[in-house]
Design a protein around this motif. Structure first.
Motif, mmCIF file in Angstrom:
data_model
loop_
_atom_site.group_PDB
_atom_site.id
_atom_site.type_symbol
_atom_site.label_atom_id
_atom_site.label_comp_id
_atom_site.label_asym_id
_atom_site.label_seq_id
_atom_site.Cartn_x
_atom_site.Cartn_y
_atom_site.Cartn_z
ATOM 1 N N ARG A 152 -69.405 -105.947 92.300
ATOM 2 C CA ARG A 152 -69.763 -107.298 91.868
ATOM 3 C C ARG A 152 -68.508 -108.153 91.723
ATOM 4 N NH1 ARG A 152 -73.863 -107.628 86.888
ATOM 5 N NH2 ARG A 152 -73.615 -109.846 87.405
ATOM 6 N N PHE A 153 -67.429 -107.549 91.223
ATOM 7 C CA PHE A 153 -66.179 -108.297 91.067
ATOM 8 C C PHE A 153 -65.555 -108.607 92.433
ATOM 9 C CE2 PHE A 153 -61.584 -108.505 89.662
ATOM 10 C CZ PHE A 153 -61.712 -109.747 89.043
ATOM 11 N N ILE A 154 -65.634 -107.657 93.358
ATOM 12 C CA ILE A 154 -65.156 -107.924 94.714
ATOM 13 C C ILE A 154 -65.914 -109.108 95.310
ATOM 14 C CG2 ILE A 154 -65.048 -107.038 97.078
ATOM 15 C CD1 ILE A 154 -64.603 -104.242 95.901
ATOM 16 N N ASN A 155 -67.225 -109.103 95.127
ATOM 17 C CA ASN A 155 -68.039 -110.195 95.663
ATOM 18 C C ASN A 155 -67.641 -111.527 95.034
ATOM 19 O OD1 ASN A 155 -70.395 -110.866 97.404
ATOM 20 N ND2 ASN A 155 -71.232 -111.616 95.463
ATOM 21 N N TYR A 156 -67.392 -111.512 93.736
ATOM 22 C CA TYR A 156 -66.946 -112.721 93.031
ATOM 23 C C TYR A 156 -65.610 -113.214 93.593
ATOM 24 C CZ TYR A 156 -64.703 -115.328 89.215
ATOM 25 O OH TYR A 156 -64.013 -116.255 88.463
ATOM 26 N N LEU A 157 -64.666 -112.308 93.770
ATOM 27 C CA LEU A 157 -63.355 -112.712 94.275
ATOM 28 C C LEU A 157 -63.435 -113.290 95.677
ATOM 29 C CD1 LEU A 157 -61.068 -109.787 93.028
ATOM 30 C CD2 LEU A 157 -61.141 -112.133 92.163
ATOM 31 N N HIS A 158 -64.423 -112.853 96.452
ATOM 32 C CA HIS A 158 -64.552 -113.365 97.817
ATOM 33 C C HIS A 158 -65.454 -114.588 97.915
ATOM 34 C CE1 HIS A 158 -62.176 -111.262 100.770
ATOM 35 N NE2 HIS A 158 -62.297 -110.157 100.048
ATOM 36 N N ASP A 159 -65.891 -115.110 96.767
ATOM 37 C CA ASP A 159 -66.488 -116.439 96.798
ATOM 38 C C ASP A 159 -65.397 -117.402 97.269
ATOM 39 O OD1 ASP A 159 -66.731 -119.184 95.235
ATOM 40 O OD2 ASP A 159 -68.756 -118.386 95.500
ATOM 41 N N PRO A 160 -65.648 -118.227 98.271
ATOM 42 C CA PRO A 160 -64.571 -119.053 98.833
ATOM 43 C C PRO A 160 -63.813 -119.891 97.819
ATOM 44 C CG PRO A 160 -66.466 -119.088 100.280
ATOM 45 C CD PRO A 160 -66.901 -118.354 99.039
ATOM 46 N N ASN A 186 -60.025 -114.606 104.127
ATOM 47 C CA ASN A 186 -61.325 -115.199 103.838
ATOM 48 C C ASN A 186 -61.309 -116.606 104.443
ATOM 49 O OD1 ASN A 186 -63.260 -116.875 102.322
ATOM 50 N ND2 ASN A 186 -63.554 -115.095 100.996
ATOM 51 N N LEU A 187 -61.966 -116.789 105.583
ATOM 52 C CA LEU A 187 -61.860 -118.053 106.306
ATOM 53 C C LEU A 187 -62.371 -119.266 105.526
ATOM 54 C CD1 LEU A 187 -62.630 -117.154 110.031
ATOM 55 C CD2 LEU A 187 -60.428 -117.466 108.896
ATOM 56 N N PRO A 188 -63.556 -119.209 104.899
ATOM 57 C CA PRO A 188 -63.982 -120.379 104.129
ATOM 58 C C PRO A 188 -63.027 -120.739 103.002
ATOM 59 C CG PRO A 188 -65.842 -118.923 104.527
ATOM 60 C CD PRO A 188 -64.616 -118.173 104.937
ATOM 61 N N ALA A 189 -62.381 -119.727 102.404
ATOM 62 C CA ALA A 189 -61.406 -119.992 101.346
ATOM 63 C C ALA A 189 -60.199 -120.730 101.897
ATOM 64 C CB ALA A 189 -60.970 -118.684 100.687
ATOM 65 N N ILE A 190 -59.779 -120.369 103.085
ATOM 66 C CA ILE A 190 -58.636 -121.041 103.711
ATOM 67 C C ILE A 190 -58.918 -122.530 103.865
ATOM 68 C CG2 ILE A 190 -57.324 -121.244 105.863
ATOM 69 C CD1 ILE A 190 -57.550 -118.184 106.116
ATOM 70 N N ASP A 191 -60.141 -122.857 104.232
ATOM 71 C CA ASP A 191 -60.505 -124.267 104.412
ATOM 72 C C ASP A 191 -60.414 -125.059 103.113
ATOM 73 O OD1 ASP A 191 -61.012 -123.821 107.086
ATOM 74 O OD2 ASP A 191 -63.157 -123.479 106.793
ATOM 75 N N LEU A 192 -60.501 -124.368 101.983
ATOM 76 C CA LEU A 192 -60.465 -125.046 100.691
ATOM 77 C C LEU A 192 -59.060 -125.155 100.105
ATOM 78 C CD1 LEU A 192 -63.604 -123.392 99.019
ATOM 79 C CD2 LEU A 192 -63.454 -125.649 100.100
ATOM 80 N N LEU A 193 -58.074 -124.548 100.742
ATOM 81 C CA LEU A 193 -56.712 -124.580 100.218
ATOM 82 C C LEU A 193 -56.090 -125.963 100.396
ATOM 83 C CD1 LEU A 193 -55.290 -121.192 101.558
ATOM 84 C CD2 LEU A 193 -55.742 -121.776 99.168
#
Length: 356
Positions: A280-288, A304-311
Motif C-alpha cells: 500500500r505504501f509503494i502504491n502511495y509513493l507511486h502516485d504521480p 514514474n512518467l506521470p510524476a516527471i510531467d509534474l516536476l
C-alpha cells in the motif's frame, strides 16, 4: 534540495548497524501489528511529510529506520533479520536478494500505480517473470569540479588524475565506486572480469593515489567542494546538486568515457510481517503527485512518467537529473560478477587503502 548519502555495493559485508530516525535503538523484533509498517531506507532519502500524510490517511504507523551503507542491510537480510517490511536498495542488490530467494513477489492488484513506472525506459525488473521490486529513483555517479580551477571544457575522468590538482582531488570512500571509475577511465566495462583489465585498473588507481586529498563520504565531499578546499571529486548526481546550490562555481558531469547508472528499488523481504501495508505504501509513493514531490525534494529522477510531467521545469531541464540520451548510452548498470573477480577487486581496494 537535500544530501542523500548513497553508498553503492562495496566488497566487505560490515557488521549490521541501523539507526532509527528518532535515534533510538532498533527494536529486535517489531510488534506484529497489522497497522504498522517497518521501513528501512538510506539517510535523508524521502520527504518525511509524505510518511506523515500516509499515516493520517491510512492509519498505518510507519517506523522509519535509516542506514548509511547498503551492505549493512544486505548482510542483515541475508542473516535472517526479522520485522522488516519494506527496504530501499539499489538494482544490483535486488538481483542478489532475488537469487537468494529473500524477496516476496509484488501483487499488481495492490500496487496499481506501478503502471506509472512500467512505461519509464529505466523501469527495473530483475530476471524472470515475477516482479519483486518497484523502482524508486534513478541516478548516476560522476565528477564534480570547481570551475574557478578546472577548465569549463573538462569532461573526462582524467581530471581526477591531473597532477596540477594534487591534494585537491577526492574519491568516494567506497570500493566499487572507485573501482568502477578506474575501469571507465580506461574505457573498460565496469562489469569486466578480464584479469588483465582488472590489473590495469589497479595500476591506474595506484597511480592516482598520491594525488588524492583522500577517500571521503559524500557529505564530506559536498562540504569540501562547496568550501573550495577540493577542486575535483567523484560524486553522485543528487549530492552534487546540493553542492552546486552552495557554490555556483561547481559543476557536475558524467565523464565522456561513461559511468555507472543505477535505479534504487523498493522491495518486500520474504518474511515481512506486514506485506500488504508495504505494498500500500509503494502504491502511495507511486502516485504521480506524491512521487513528484519526493523527487523535487531529492533532486533525483523518479522512475514514474506521470510524476516527471509534474516536476518543476528547473528539474526536468537539468541534465544532471535527466541525462541526455547520449549520456545514458555511455553509462552502465552494475551486474553480478563472479566470486573470483570480486576477490581480485577486493585485493586492489585493500592495496589502495594502504598505499601512500
Amino acid at each position: 534540495m537535500r544530501i542523500h548519502t548513497r553508498r553503492i555495493f562495496s566488497i566487505l559485508l560490515a557488521a549490521f548497524l541501523l539507526v532509527s530516525c528518532s535515534e533510538q535503538d532498533r527494536p529486535a523484533t517489531p510488534a506484529p501489528d497489522s497497522a504498522t509498517l517497518n521501513f528501512y531506507n538510506w539517510e535523508d532519502y524521502i520527504l518525511l511529510e509524505l510518511i506523515t500524510e500516509f499515516e493520517k490517511t491510512t492509519g498505518i504507523k510507519i517506523n522509519l529506520y535509516t542506514y548509511k551503507d547498503e551492505d549493512d542491510i544486505l548482510a542483515a537480510l541475508q542473516s535472517g533479520l526479522s520485522g522488516v517490511d519494506l527496504v530501499v536498495v539499489s538494482d544490483n542488490i535486488v538481483l542478489e536478494l532475488q537469487q537468494a530467494k529473500l524477496l516476496q513477489e509484488l501483487d499488481p492488484v495492490l500496487i496499481p500505480n506501478l503502471a506509472n513506472a512500467k512505461a519509464h525506459p529505466y523501469f527495473f525488473a530483475p530476471h524472470g517473470d515475477e516482479i519483486v521490486a518497484a523502482p524508486y529513483m534513478l541516478g548516476t555517479g560522476g565528477v564534480i569540479v570547481n570551475s574557478e580551477h578546472v577548465p569549463d571544457d573538462a569532461n573526462s575522468w582524467d581530471v581526477l588524475w591531473n597532477p596540477a590538482y594534487k591534494g585537491r582531488i577526492a574519491m568516494l570512500d567506497n570500493s566499487m565506486d572507485v573501482i568502477n571509475a578506474g575501469f571507465k577511465s580506461l574505457g573498460y566495462s565496469i562489469n569486466t572480469e578480464d584479469p588483465e583489465q582488472i590489473e590495469a585498473m589497479r595500476d591506474r588507481l595506484l597511480a592516482q593515489r598520491p594525488l588524492l586529498a583522500g577517500y571521503y563520504d559524500p557529505v564530506t565531499i559536498v562540504s569540501k567542494m562547496a568550501s573550495g578546499e577540493l577542486w575535483a571529486a567523484q560524486l553522485y548526481n543528487g549530492d552534487a546538486m546540493a553542492a552546486v546550490e552552495s557554490n555556483p562555481a561547481l559543476r557536475y558531469f558524467v565523464p565522456v568515457e561513461g559511468a555507472s547508472i543505477w535505479v534504487d528499488c523498493l522491495v518486500v523481504p520474504r518474511n515481512a510481517p506486514h506485506p500488504d501495508a508495504a505494498q500500500r505504501f509503494i502504491n502511495y509513493l507511486h502516485d504521480p503527485s506524491v512521487m513528484a514531490r519526493n523527487a523535487e525534494y531529492l533532486w533525483y529522477q523518479p522512475v514514474n512518467l506521470p510524476a516527471i510531467d509534474l516536476l518543476p521545469a528547473e528539474i526536468r531541464n537539468a541534465p544532471e537529473v535527466f541525462p541526455p540520451r547520449e549520456v545514458q548510452n555511455r553509462c552502465e548498470h552494475v551486474e553480478p560478477i563472479s566470486p573470483e573477480s570480486m576477490r581480485e577487486r577486493l585485493a586492489a581496494w585493500a592495496e589502495l587503502r594502504t598505499a601512500k
